[in-house]
Structure formats: structure tokens, C-alpha cells
Design an enzyme around this catalytic site. Structure first.
Site, PDB file in Angstrom:
ATOM      1  N   ASN A  94       1.014  -1.232  -0.092  1.00 48.52           N
ATOM      2  CA  ASN A  94       0.054  -0.036  -0.012  1.00 48.52           C
ATOM      3  C   ASN A  94       0.655   1.208  -0.050  1.00 48.52           C
ATOM      4  O   ASN A  94       0.438   2.257  -0.458  1.00 48.52           O
ATOM      5  CB  ASN A  94      -0.832   0.001   1.260  1.00 48.52           C
ATOM      6  CG  ASN A  94      -1.635   1.368   1.589  1.00 48.52           C
ATOM      7  OD1 ASN A  94      -2.639   1.764   0.950  1.00 48.52           O
ATOM      8  ND2 ASN A  94      -0.974   2.009   2.503  1.00 48.52           N
ATOM      9  N   TYR A 158       3.988   9.085 -11.048  1.00 42.87           N
ATOM     10  CA  TYR A 158       2.704   8.725 -10.534  1.00 42.87           C
ATOM     11  C   TYR A 158       2.094   7.720 -11.377  1.00 42.87           C
ATOM     12  O   TYR A 158       1.684   6.535 -10.875  1.00 42.87           O
ATOM     13  CB  TYR A 158       2.100   9.861  -9.648  1.00 42.87           C
ATOM     14  CG  TYR A 158       1.114   9.012  -8.719  1.00 42.87           C
ATOM     15  CD1 TYR A 158       1.534   8.402  -7.447  1.00 42.87           C
ATOM     16  CD2 TYR A 158      -0.441   9.076  -8.667  1.00 42.87           C
ATOM     17  CE1 TYR A 158       0.641   8.027  -6.591  1.00 42.87           C
ATOM     18  CE2 TYR A 158      -1.180   8.493  -8.159  1.00 42.87           C
ATOM     19  CZ  TYR A 158      -0.693   7.905  -6.942  1.00 42.87           C
ATOM     20  OH  TYR A 158      -1.602   7.521  -5.867  1.00 42.87           O
ATOM     21  N   LYS A 162       1.975   3.596 -11.198  1.00 44.57           N
ATOM     22  CA  LYS A 162       0.560   2.634 -10.796  1.00 44.57           C
ATOM     23  C   LYS A 162      -0.035   2.019 -11.886  1.00 44.57           C
ATOM     24  O   LYS A 162      -0.543   0.842 -11.613  1.00 44.57           O
ATOM     25  CB  LYS A 162      -0.402   3.978 -10.310  1.00 44.57           C
ATOM     26  CG  LYS A 162       0.013   4.723  -9.092  1.00 44.57           C
ATOM     27  CD  LYS A 162       0.150   3.592  -7.928  1.00 44.57           C
ATOM     28  CE  LYS A 162       0.219   4.381  -6.554  1.00 44.57           C
ATOM     29  NZ  LYS A 162       0.344   3.684  -5.322  1.00 44.57           N
TER      30      LYS A 162
HETATM   31  P1  NAD Z   1      -0.462   8.777   2.825  1.00 46.18           P
HETATM   32  O1  NAD Z   1       0.824   9.687   2.356  1.00 46.18           O
HETATM   33  O2  NAD Z   1      -1.620   9.097   3.943  1.00 46.18           O
HETATM   34  O3  NAD Z   1       0.335   7.410   3.307  1.00 46.18           O
HETATM   35  C1  NAD Z   1       1.247   6.973   2.770  1.00 46.18           C
HETATM   36  C2  NAD Z   1       1.953   5.893   3.544  1.00 46.18           C
HETATM   37  O4  NAD Z   1       3.068   5.403   2.876  1.00 46.18           O
HETATM   38  C3  NAD Z   1       2.410   6.249   4.895  1.00 46.18           C
HETATM   39  O5  NAD Z   1       2.045   5.276   5.765  1.00 46.18           O
HETATM   40  C4  NAD Z   1       3.842   6.358   4.851  1.00 46.18           C
HETATM   41  O6  NAD Z   1       4.551   6.141   5.907  1.00 46.18           O
HETATM   42  C5  NAD Z   1       4.356   5.284   3.655  1.00 46.18           C
HETATM   43  N1  NAD Z   1       5.544   5.972   2.739  1.00 46.18           N
HETATM   44  C6  NAD Z   1       5.670   7.007   2.150  1.00 46.18           C
HETATM   45  N2  NAD Z   1       6.849   7.031   1.745  1.00 46.18           N
HETATM   46  C7  NAD Z   1       7.354   5.842   2.247  1.00 46.18           C
HETATM   47  C8  NAD Z   1       8.838   5.129   2.260  1.00 46.18           C
HETATM   48  N3  NAD Z   1       9.842   5.756   1.100  1.00 46.18           N
HETATM   49  N4  NAD Z   1       9.015   4.228   2.424  1.00 46.18           N
HETATM   50  C9  NAD Z   1       8.204   3.578   3.125  1.00 46.18           C
HETATM   51  N5  NAD Z   1       6.837   3.977   3.448  1.00 46.18           N
HETATM   52  C10 NAD Z   1       6.478   4.933   2.732  1.00 46.18           C
HETATM   53  O7  NAD Z   1      -1.269   8.370   1.741  1.00 46.18           O
HETATM   54  P2  NAD Z   1      -2.670   7.498   1.201  1.00 46.18           P
HETATM   55  O8  NAD Z   1      -3.259   8.325   0.747  1.00 46.18           O
HETATM   56  O9  NAD Z   1      -3.182   6.748   2.546  1.00 46.18           O
HETATM   57  O10 NAD Z   1      -2.028   6.592   0.138  1.00 46.18           O
HETATM   58  C11 NAD Z   1      -1.819   5.036   0.382  1.00 46.18           C
HETATM   59  C12 NAD Z   1      -1.890   4.473  -1.030  1.00 46.18           C
HETATM   60  O11 NAD Z   1      -3.028   4.913  -1.895  1.00 46.18           O
HETATM   61  C13 NAD Z   1      -0.442   4.916  -1.934  1.00 46.18           C
HETATM   62  O12 NAD Z   1       0.051   4.122  -2.645  1.00 46.18           O
HETATM   63  C14 NAD Z   1      -1.460   6.096  -3.031  1.00 46.18           C
HETATM   64  O13 NAD Z   1      -0.483   6.080  -3.987  1.00 46.18           O
HETATM   65  C15 NAD Z   1      -2.619   5.246  -3.015  1.00 46.18           C
HETATM   66  N6  NAD Z   1      -3.466   6.014  -3.542  1.00 46.18           N
HETATM   67  C16 NAD Z   1      -4.024   7.212  -2.756  1.00 46.18           C
HETATM   68  C17 NAD Z   1      -5.055   8.116  -3.198  1.00 46.18           C
HETATM   69  C18 NAD Z   1      -5.549   9.216  -2.548  1.00 46.18           C
HETATM   70  O14 NAD Z   1      -6.415   9.988  -3.061  1.00 46.18           O
HETATM   71  N7  NAD Z   1      -5.245   9.558  -1.031  1.00 46.18           N
HETATM   72  C19 NAD Z   1      -5.878   7.745  -4.446  1.00 46.18           C
HETATM   73  C20 NAD Z   1      -5.271   6.829  -5.242  1.00 46.18           C
HETATM   74  C21 NAD Z   1      -4.075   5.869  -4.648  1.00 46.18           C
END
Ligand code: NAD
Length: 255
Positions: A94, A158, A162
Site C-alpha cells: 500500500n 505517479y 501505478k
Molecule cells: P499517505 O501519504 O497518507 O500514506 C502513505 C503511506 O506510505 C504512509 O503510511 C507512509 O508511511 C508510507 N510511505 C511513504 N513513503 C514511504 C517510504 N519511502 N518508505 C516506506 N513507506 C513510505 O497516503 P494514502 O493516501 O493513504 O496512500 C496510500 C496508497 O494509496 C498509496 O499507494 C497511494 O498512491 C494510493 N492512492 C491514494 C489516493 C488518495 O487520493 N489518497 C488515491 C489513489 C491511490
């Protein structure tokens, strides 16, 4: 909703200290699983762990901060989790990061940072989890994004990374379908987490207006889909990319 569904199961979640990953950690624990979650920094992991113990001191949960692209660290992690809890059933890849820089200004290092975490870490963690998942007939769930399906106007690494997650999901599903390991991904739309909080307000509004359900997703919306894909109810689903996006289509996305 998933009460007792995951009794006796062991789940590993990357990026589990906040946002979508944290909601997944909470959901699997509430469903009876033992959970190892990974975070970028030890302090954020420890804070999340304390919050979980506050919800239920009996939760069986551990946290680590490792470099998700480090081969040895991934090997050691899965070995440690199996030694502690005897099995590994679910890997949730994730953790992810974004970089919304226009291509002509994008630095090589920014490309590497995004693609290493979003893409190489998924390869690395999957590679070393698979021997354990083969033993339990477990599953992998990757967090992709609608950006990997439709593209985005800026921030090339990005959507590229993905889209690679979606392709790796389908390829791994194909490789392991006859060996009992399922591999699926979720493509969230716009979800209200720290990642989206950093968007400018005008962008949030105009993107929000294009979502037919007229709201951003909540981390729990994505966590629920993860739990469904990890559950026995999804036992005939592999190689799927489940969009959880309120019907979002990027036809009116601002540049
Ligand atoms: P967030 O930024 O709240 O959390 C990201 C998580 O990734 C955190 O727990 C952080 O500790 C971890 N992380 C970041 N950089 C890291 C690194 N270098 N090494 C290890 N861990 C690391 O983001 P989120 O919105 O909860 O995103 C979670 C996933 O969902 C991601 O893959 C993101 O791309 C995807 N996503 C999010 C959205 C959105 O709108 N929030 C949309 C589509 C996809």
C-alpha cells in the site's frame, strides 16, 4: 462487517501508519487478524501502534520501519513475522508517494523516488512474500490508483508507476493462479488522506466536482475493498483491478 473473518490469519501492510494503510490495519485487526504494519519512520509507526493498543490492548500487532526496496530487509521481515506468528496469509502493498511536477521540470531523482516506492517496492515485497503465501494459499493486494488507469495531466512518474502496479498485479495473478495465490489491486479515486490534503483548494474543488457521488472517498472505503478481496468471498477473484472511486472519471480534471 468482517467480524471474525480473519481469525488466525496474518497480514502484512506496507504504509500502514496513516491514511488508507492505517484504516486497513484497523479493519484487519477488528476482523481478528494478527497484523504487522510497516511505516516510513519508526516514530510514526510507534504512534500508530499506541493508537491501536488504545482501541484494544489485546490486538496482536507489530510495526517495523524498513526500506521497502531493500532485498535483505524484506527477506528478514517475512522470516521474522513467520517466526513470531507461524504463517503469512496476506500482503498489502500500500505504501506510495506522489510528485506532481510538470515533466520539463521533473528531476531524475524525483522520478526515482516515486518509481522506487510505488513500483520497485511492490516487486521486492511480493518476491519475498510469495514463498510464504504459497504455503498458506494466501493473497496479495496492491494499492494502485485511477491515475494508473486514466493518466494525469502532471506528475508523470505517479501514473506510470501505478499503471505498472496494475500490470504487475495481472502478471503475478497469472503466474500464481494455479498455485493457489491470488493477486488483485485496488485503484482508489480521490481519498481524504494526507496525500490529498496537500493539494491546492482549487484543485480539490474542481476534482471533487467531477466525482459523480460528490464526495471524496474515506480511507475506510478502500480498506473495506481490501478486506473483501482478502476474504473467502473473493476466492474466485484474481488479476482484478477494482476501482473504488465514487464513479470518478477524469473528463474535467484541471491542468
Ligand atoms: P499517505 O501519504 O497518507 O500514506 C502513505 C503511506 O506510505 C504512509 O503510511 C507512509 O508511511 C508510507 N510511505 C511513504 N513513503 C514511504 C517510504 N519511502 N518508505 C516506506 N513507506 C513510505 O497516503 P494514502 O493516501 O493513504 O496512500 C496510500 C496508497 O494509496 C498509496 O499507494 C497511494 O498512491 C494510493 N492512492 C491514494 C489516493 C488518495 O487520493 N489518497 C488515491 C489513489 C491511490
Amino acid at each position: 462487517m468482517f467480524e471474525n473473518q480473519f481469525n488466525g490469519k496474518v497480514v502484512v501492510v506496507t504504509g500502514g501508519s496513516r491514511g488508507i494503510g492505517f484504516a486497513a490495519v484497523k479493519g484487519f485487526l477488528a476482523g481478528g487478524a494478527k497484523v504487522c504494519f510497516l511505516s516510513h519512520y519508526e516514530e510514526t509507526g510507534a504512534k500508530a501502534l499506541a493508537a491501536l493498543k488504545e482501541i484494544n490492548p489485546d490486538y496482536e500487532v507489530m510495526t517495523k520501519a524498513i526500506d521497502l526496496c531493500d532485498f535483505k530487509a524484506a527477506q528478514d521481515l517475512f522470516k521474522e513475522v513467520e517466526a513470531k506468528w507461524g504463517r503469512i496469509d496476506v500482503l498489502i502493498n500500500n505504501a506510495g508517494t506522489d510528485c506532481s511536477v510538470w515533466i520539463t521540470k521533473l528531476k531524475q531523482s524525483e522520478w526515482d523516488t516515486v518509481c522506487n516506492l510505488n513500483q520497485k517496492a511492490v516487486f521486492n515485497m511480493s518476491k519475498y512474500a510469495i514463498p510464504y503465501l504459497l504455503k498458506t494459499k494466501g493473497c496479495i493486494i496492491n494499492t494502485a490508483s485511477v491515475a494508473g488507469v486514466y493518466g494525469t495531466p502532471t506528475g508523470l512518474p505517479y501514473p506510470a508507476s501505478k499503471a505498472a502496479v496494475i500490470a504487475m498485479t495481472k502478471s503475478l495473478a497469472y503466474s500464481f493462479a494455479d498455485k493457489g495465490v491470488r493477486v488483485n489491486c485496488i485503484a482508489p479515486g480521490v481519498v481524504a488522506t494526507d496525500m490529498v490534503a496537500s493539494m491546492p483548494d482549487f484543485a480539490k474543488k474542481s476534482v471533487g466536482d467531477t466525482i459523480p457521488m460528490k464526495r471524496f472517498g474515506q480511507p475506510e472505503d478502500i480498506a473495506n475493498a481490501m478486506m473483501f478481496l482478502a476474504s473467502d468471498a473473493a476466492s474466485y477473484i484474481t488479476g482484478a483491478c477494482l476501482q473504488v472511486d465514487g464513479g470518478y472519471r477524469p473528463n474535467n480534471q484541471p491542468k
